[in-house]
Design an enzyme around this catalytic site. Sequence first.
Site, PDB file in Angstrom:
ATOM      1  N   GLU A   1      32.512  17.207 -34.657  1.00 41.63           N
ATOM      2  CA  GLU A   1      33.167  15.750 -34.947  1.00 41.63           C
ATOM      3  C   GLU A   1      32.542  15.267 -35.548  1.00 41.63           C
ATOM      4  OE1 GLU A   1      34.536  14.092 -31.489  1.00 41.63           O
ATOM      5  OE2 GLU A   1      34.660  11.787 -33.232  1.00 41.63           O
TER       6      GLU A   1
ATOM      7  N   HIS B   1      33.408   6.503 -39.617  1.00 41.95           N
ATOM      8  CA  HIS B   1      34.408   7.152 -39.478  1.00 41.95           C
ATOM      9  C   HIS B   1      34.400   8.294 -40.404  1.00 41.95           C
ATOM     10  CE1 HIS B   1      35.410  10.478 -36.003  1.00 41.95           C
ATOM     11  NE2 HIS B   1      36.275  10.745 -36.550  1.00 41.95           N
TER      12      HIS B   1
HETATM   13  C1  MEV Z   1      34.670   8.880 -30.801  1.00 38.73           C
HETATM   14  O1  MEV Z   1      34.342   9.955 -30.673  1.00 38.73           O
HETATM   15  C2  MEV Z   1      34.126   8.109 -29.621  1.00 38.73           C
HETATM   16  C3  MEV Z   1      34.157   6.194 -29.490  1.00 38.73           C
HETATM   17  O2  MEV Z   1      35.735   6.247 -29.627  1.00 38.73           O
HETATM   18  C4  MEV Z   1      34.020   6.066 -27.988  1.00 38.73           C
HETATM   19  C5  MEV Z   1      33.995   4.538 -27.931  1.00 38.73           C
HETATM   20  O3  MEV Z   1      34.488   4.192 -28.313  1.00 38.73           O
HETATM   21  O4  MEV Z   1      33.085   4.019 -27.004  1.00 38.73           O
HETATM   22  C6  MEV Z   1      34.007   5.680 -30.804  1.00 38.73           C
END
Ligand code: MEV
Length: 441
Positions: free
Chosen positions: A86, A395
């Site tokens: 990821e 992201h």
């Molecule tokens: C994404 O890989 C992880 C998150 O969804 C964790 C969270 O929501 O605390 C960003």
Amino acid sequence: MKSREFIEGYSKLSKEDKLQFIANQSVDPEAFAAELMSFHHEDPERQKLFEEISENTISNFFLPFGVAPNFLIDGNFMHIPMVIEESSVVAAASKSAKFWLERGGFHTEIVSTVKIGQVHFSWKGDFEKLKGVFDELKKELLKSTEAITANMRNRGGGILDIELIDMCEHIPDYYQLKARFETIDSMGANFINSCLEEFGNALKTFIRIHPAFDSESKDVEIIMAILSNYTPGCRVRAWVETTFDKLDGIDENLSGKQFAEKFAKAVKIADVDVYRAVTHNKGIFNGIDAVVLATGNDFRAIEAAGHAFAARHGKYQSLSSVSLQDGKFKFMIELPMAVGTVGGLTSLHPLAKISLRMLGKPNAKDLMRIIASAGLANHFSAIKSLVTKGIQQGHMKMHLLNILNQMNANEREKKLAKKYFANKKVAYKSVKDFIDSLRNS
Ligand code: MEV
């Protein structure tokens, strides 16, 4: 979905024939086989080593091996290897490491390191009689495993104790031998399972020859002998803490104290809502799994134990907690963590060995501390983003390169795209439009 040809005895084919059979199922077998082979290691010895880790191997599956630098953990400075598919996980861990480096780093505590294994058996005899001779039985069980445990005992581990448990209120005639183990620096699965299988044999023999049991109750059925991957007795805590004023400036609209309070609310939500709790904990496992994989440990075992632990109060909840006291923000995770630094893949996979070298050859306890800190680092970054600017901005920035690669962008296009999107929202369509416009101009 398209059906493929059935095959008998696939495992007995040569490596080349295994690959060819799969390639033959495709429309262009030659190209398919070449593509698979292009991922073989150029050194045949290395290739053989990877192939022999698993079965029916026809190629290698690459994942990025990244580094989250500058972690301060219990006063020790280190750079943490992470293997993950990821995008943005390594970047998030790195950012968090830097943030906490300036605020005292990560702190950890090993709660305990005990693991459990069980022999599940059926028996129609008199349980009170068996209980009455249990000390005798225990001696036989320990004797039966002396050869297996000798090395482990020399290293300071071994079998800690064995219990006999009546489970008949759940399933008729069902009992357990439940043993506790200390496996020092190995994850211990093979050691524990070998001991348990010996226990099973010794139990059967003991009951068959012991005069306390009549001929009707001589037969024990060993249903299974297996370790438990639920390891709440092998558990670690990791936390970060700082005063509210040191959180000032994280968000332009929130004071440090307001940020801490909003952050605490976000964590609390994961305690009361399972839909949030799963995503919340997944953010912890982003960091944990990446280090577990990089060090050749068993991520399924650690995930399974972590999620069971999250549900220990009868409801799936957060693995983290926040305390806001005396002007201080303290953010903590606590979870089971059965890992090893000797044996298994840790001593076989060349990159797992490199990871452990990068970490200064930690023992299992130190690795528990490191992995928990990485989990907390990712978790902190995730919640921090969520309660401030949102998760997508960062992201999608990290995801930009993936989108560009999907479009087969060349180095020039990538460079221009990175510059163009430096202050813009990244979305698949906008990146595509940008690349199309470059290509058409
Ligand atoms: C994404 O890989 C992880 C998150 O969804 C964790 C969270 O929501 O605390 C960003």
